[in-house]
Design a protein around this motif. Sequence first.
Motif, short mmCIF file in Angstrom:
data_model
loop_
_atom_site.label_atom_id
_atom_site.label_comp_id
_atom_site.label_asym_id
_atom_site.label_seq_id
_atom_site.Cartn_x
_atom_site.Cartn_y
_atom_site.Cartn_z
N GLY A 159 -80.90 -124.37 -10.15
CA GLY A 159 -81.51 -124.58 -8.90
C GLY A 159 -80.30 -123.82 -7.78
O GLY A 159 -79.68 -123.27 -8.18
N LEU A 160 -80.99 -124.10 -6.54
CA LEU A 160 -80.39 -123.07 -5.49
C LEU A 160 -80.00 -124.19 -4.46
O LEU A 160 -80.43 -125.34 -4.19
N THR A 161 -78.81 -123.93 -4.13
CA THR A 161 -77.93 -124.73 -2.88
C THR A 161 -77.78 -123.84 -1.68
O THR A 161 -77.10 -123.00 -2.05
N LYS A 162 -78.27 -124.23 -0.62
CA LYS A 162 -78.07 -123.61 0.50
C LYS A 162 -76.95 -124.14 1.37
O LYS A 162 -77.22 -125.30 1.71
N THR A 163 -76.01 -123.29 1.90
CA THR A 163 -74.84 -123.93 2.59
C THR A 163 -74.88 -122.97 3.78
O THR A 163 -75.27 -121.83 3.97
N ALA B 271 -79.44 -119.62 9.12
CA ALA B 271 -81.07 -119.80 8.31
C ALA B 271 -80.98 -118.77 7.13
O ALA B 271 -80.66 -117.75 7.13
N LEU B 272 -81.81 -119.29 6.08
CA LEU B 272 -82.11 -118.47 4.87
C LEU B 272 -83.61 -118.45 4.89
O LEU B 272 -84.11 -119.58 4.94
N THR B 273 -84.15 -117.27 4.89
CA THR B 273 -85.43 -117.25 4.81
C THR B 273 -85.85 -116.49 3.31
O THR B 273 -85.68 -115.49 3.02
N LEU B 274 -86.78 -117.16 2.71
CA LEU B 274 -87.14 -116.55 1.40
C LEU B 274 -88.70 -116.17 1.50
O LEU B 274 -89.53 -116.82 1.67
N THR B 275 -88.82 -114.81 0.94
CA THR B 275 -89.88 -114.25 1.20
C THR B 275 -90.28 -113.51 -0.14
O THR B 275 -91.55 -112.97 -0.14
N GLY B 276 -89.65 -113.59 -1.00
CA GLY B 276 -90.07 -112.97 -2.30
C GLY B 276 -90.74 -114.05 -3.50
O GLY B 276 -90.82 -115.01 -3.08
N ALA B 277 -91.05 -113.30 -4.38
CA ALA B 277 -91.93 -114.31 -5.40
C ALA B 277 -90.80 -115.30 -6.05
O ALA B 277 -90.21 -114.29 -7.20
N ASN B 278 -90.68 -116.17 -5.87
CA ASN B 278 -89.56 -116.93 -6.60
C ASN B 278 -90.26 -118.03 -7.54
O ASN B 278 -91.13 -118.63 -7.35
N VAL C 294 -80.45 -128.13 0.46
CA VAL C 294 -80.11 -127.65 1.69
C VAL C 294 -79.01 -128.22 2.39
O VAL C 294 -79.04 -129.81 2.83
N SER C 295 -77.83 -128.19 2.20
CA SER C 295 -76.45 -128.98 2.72
C SER C 295 -76.14 -128.50 4.05
O SER C 295 -75.86 -129.50 4.82
N ALA C 296 -76.53 -127.61 4.69
CA ALA C 296 -76.57 -127.32 6.31
C ALA C 296 -77.48 -125.89 6.28
O ALA C 296 -77.96 -125.18 5.78
N GLY C 297 -77.76 -126.05 7.71
CA GLY C 297 -78.44 -124.77 8.33
C GLY C 297 -79.94 -125.21 7.93
O GLY C 297 -80.38 -126.31 7.67
N ASN D 40 -78.93 -119.38 -13.43
CA ASN D 40 -78.80 -119.92 -14.54
C ASN D 40 -78.80 -121.39 -14.72
O ASN D 40 -78.68 -121.87 -13.63
N ALA D 41 -78.54 -122.13 -15.76
CA ALA D 41 -78.54 -123.43 -15.95
C ALA D 41 -77.50 -124.13 -14.72
O ALA D 41 -77.87 -125.26 -14.18
N GLY D 42 -76.56 -123.51 -14.42
CA GLY D 42 -75.34 -124.30 -13.56
C GLY D 42 -76.03 -123.95 -12.13
O GLY D 42 -75.45 -124.48 -11.14
N GLY D 43 -76.90 -123.09 -11.75
CA GLY D 43 -77.64 -122.93 -10.45
C GLY D 43 -76.43 -122.15 -9.62
O GLY D 43 -75.59 -121.21 -10.18
N GLY D 44 -76.90 -121.84 -8.31
CA GLY D 44 -76.33 -120.87 -7.63
C GLY D 44 -76.10 -121.53 -5.97
O GLY D 44 -76.91 -122.05 -5.72
N THR D 45 -75.14 -121.08 -5.33
CA THR D 45 -75.20 -121.30 -3.91
C THR D 45 -75.23 -120.04 -2.96
O THR D 45 -74.43 -119.20 -3.36
N LEU D 46 -76.05 -120.19 -2.15
CA LEU D 46 -75.88 -119.27 -0.79
C LEU D 46 -75.36 -119.91 0.27
O LEU D 46 -76.05 -120.93 1.01
N GLU D 47 -74.42 -118.99 0.86
CA GLU D 47 -73.96 -119.61 2.12
C GLU D 47 -74.09 -118.42 2.96
O GLU D 47 -73.78 -117.50 2.86
N THR D 48 -74.76 -119.21 4.28
CA THR D 48 -75.22 -118.18 5.25
C THR D 48 -74.30 -118.37 6.34
O THR D 48 -74.43 -119.30 7.27
N ALA D 49 -73.68 -117.41 6.78
CA ALA D 49 -72.75 -117.36 7.89
C ALA D 49 -73.58 -116.64 9.31
O ALA D 49 -73.05 -116.72 10.43
N ALA D 50 -74.59 -115.92 8.74
CA ALA D 50 -75.51 -115.34 9.75
C ALA D 50 -76.92 -115.44 9.08
O ALA D 50 -76.96 -115.65 7.94
#
Length: 81
Positions: free
Chosen positions: A27-31, A35-42, A50-53, A4-14
């Motif tokens: 928007g999407l924020t990656k923390t 690694a985060l790998t995107l393979t879908g139709a985004n 990308v803040s880290a990783g 949504n308008a506020g965006g979202g964060t994905l934190e990857t510990a693995a």
Amino acid sequence: MTLNAGGGTLETAADLTLSGLIGGAGGLTKTGTSALTLTGANSYTGPTTVSAGSLFAVPATFTQPEIGAVGAGGQTSVARH
């Protein structure tokens, strides 16, 4: 997943691969150090940060024109063919 308008964060510990659709106006924020790998139709239209990783994306599924910001310790890779 819908960002949504506020965006979202994905934190990857693995390392994580997402093959589903990521859409919406936000928007999407990656923390997290893994690694985060995107393979879908985004189709989300907000910025990508990308803040880290690492963020990897398959080109046919990653339609964002640019990565908004990469923090210290972050890296990105969009495989263009």
